[in-house]
Design an enzyme around this catalytic site. Structure first.
Site, short mmCIF file in Angstrom:
data_model
loop_
_atom_site.label_atom_id
_atom_site.label_comp_id
_atom_site.label_asym_id
_atom_site.label_seq_id
_atom_site.Cartn_x
_atom_site.Cartn_y
_atom_site.Cartn_z
N ALA A 38 44.48 46.84 31.41
CA ALA A 38 44.70 45.87 32.48
C ALA A 38 43.38 45.38 33.04
O ALA A 38 42.39 46.10 33.09
CB ALA A 38 45.53 46.50 33.61
N CYS A 39 43.39 44.11 33.46
CA CYS A 39 42.27 43.53 34.21
C CYS A 39 42.86 42.78 35.39
O CYS A 39 44.01 43.00 35.76
CB CYS A 39 41.41 42.64 33.32
SG CYS A 39 42.24 41.15 32.72
N GLN A 40 42.11 41.87 35.99
CA GLN A 40 42.60 41.19 37.18
C GLN A 40 43.58 40.07 36.85
O GLN A 40 44.62 39.94 37.49
CB GLN A 40 41.43 40.63 38.00
CG GLN A 40 41.81 40.07 39.35
CD GLN A 40 42.36 41.11 40.30
OE1 GLN A 40 42.08 42.29 40.17
NE2 GLN A 40 43.17 40.68 41.27
#
Length: 287
Positions: free
Chosen positions: A178-180
């Site tokens: 996951a990232c932003q």
């Protein structure tokens, strides 16, 4: 852009108008120039931001070509089932109810604002804190092309990303990445798949798309706010803050309205100070 330069030049020239002509360029007109400057500046920002000339355009075209090529590769990973897609809520269920590990690949600026409880943090890109002839032009370009507004710093690839992941996580790990916003995590999935990881899950839309109840959060700010910054955050002009204002009502809006007024008052004070400096210089020249 031409209007921006014109207004700046007009104001700077006005500081050095001979004293006998100061009446023609009194404080009211100077303040009007400043108001017009800010109005034009934010108008241009809403149209897409300030753009650099030839060099900036070439940089943008290269970025667009690179992104288009990367998107084709990432779409193929998902289409072929090499990377499975999860919504933020599904990712929350998977972390809480199974043995899946969440790998947070966001830079430190986003991580420190909010993170998922129990997640492992290894950024694929992080803040470029080098200061040399090679790193300065990208930093200037990033700032001029919107970094001042969005607060997004210049990032550089973390060369130790793969080695650190391999050090902490075996290749048969069920790994949620996951990232932003969901783009850097796709890049991480591509690297991890090529390195031999076969149980990869990608959080579609990133942590920004998560609701508070989807994941167990730790940290000072909601996950939706972790990716905002700069002047836009200070003034409350991001989509996330507008949505928050709609829920919380006038108290929230008044806070950021007061900040906007403060910016204009500070600019006005700066203009008056610069005016006084201009008059002082004129006095020195006249003696």
């Amino acid at each position: 852009m031409g209007s921006h330069y014109f207004l700046c030049s007009l104001f700077l020239l006005s500081l050095f108008v001979p004293r006998e002509n100061q009446g023609k360029w009194g404080e009211r007109k100077l303040r009007l120039v400043v108001f017009c400057f800010f109005s034009m500046f934010f108008f241009l920002k809403n149209l897409g931001g300030i753009r650099m000339q030839a060099g900036g355009e070439e940089y943008e075209l290269k970025q667009m070509r690179d992104m288009a090529a990367a998107k084709k590769r990432w779409d193929a990973l998902i289409r072929d089932g090499k990377v499975k897609v999860l919504t933020p809520r599904e990712a929350g269920y998977a972390v809480q109810l199974s043995s899946k590990t969440l790998l947070d690949v966001r830079p430190s600026t986003e991580r420190k604002k909010g993170w998922i409880k129990g997640s492992i943090w290894i950024p694929i890109f992080d803040i470029d804190d080098t200061f040399d002839a090679g790193s300065l032009p990208p930093k200037v370009t990033n700032f001029v092309m919107g970094g001042w507004w969005s607060g997004v710093p210049t990032l550089s690839y973390n060369k130790q990303f793969l080695s650190k992941v391999e050090e902490k996580l075996p290749k048969d790990t069920d790994l949620i990445v996951a990232c932003q916003k969901g783009l850097r995590s796709l890049a991480a999935c591509e690297l991890l798949y090529n390195a031999g990881y076969r149980n990869l899950f990608w959080v579609q839309g990133g942590l920004e798309a998560a609701e508070e109840e989807d994941l167990v959060r730790e940290g000072p700010q909601p996950l939706k706010f972790a990716g905002i910054g700069g002047l836009s955050e200070f003034l409350g002009w991001t989509d996330q803050q507008r949505a928050q204002a709609a829920r919380e009502g006038w108290g929230y809006r008044l806070l950021y309205s007061a900040r906007l007024v403060g910016v204009f008052l500070a600019a006005d004070a700066l203009i008056i100070g610069a005016q006084q400096v201009g008059r002082y210089i004129q006095d020195i020249r006249s003696h």
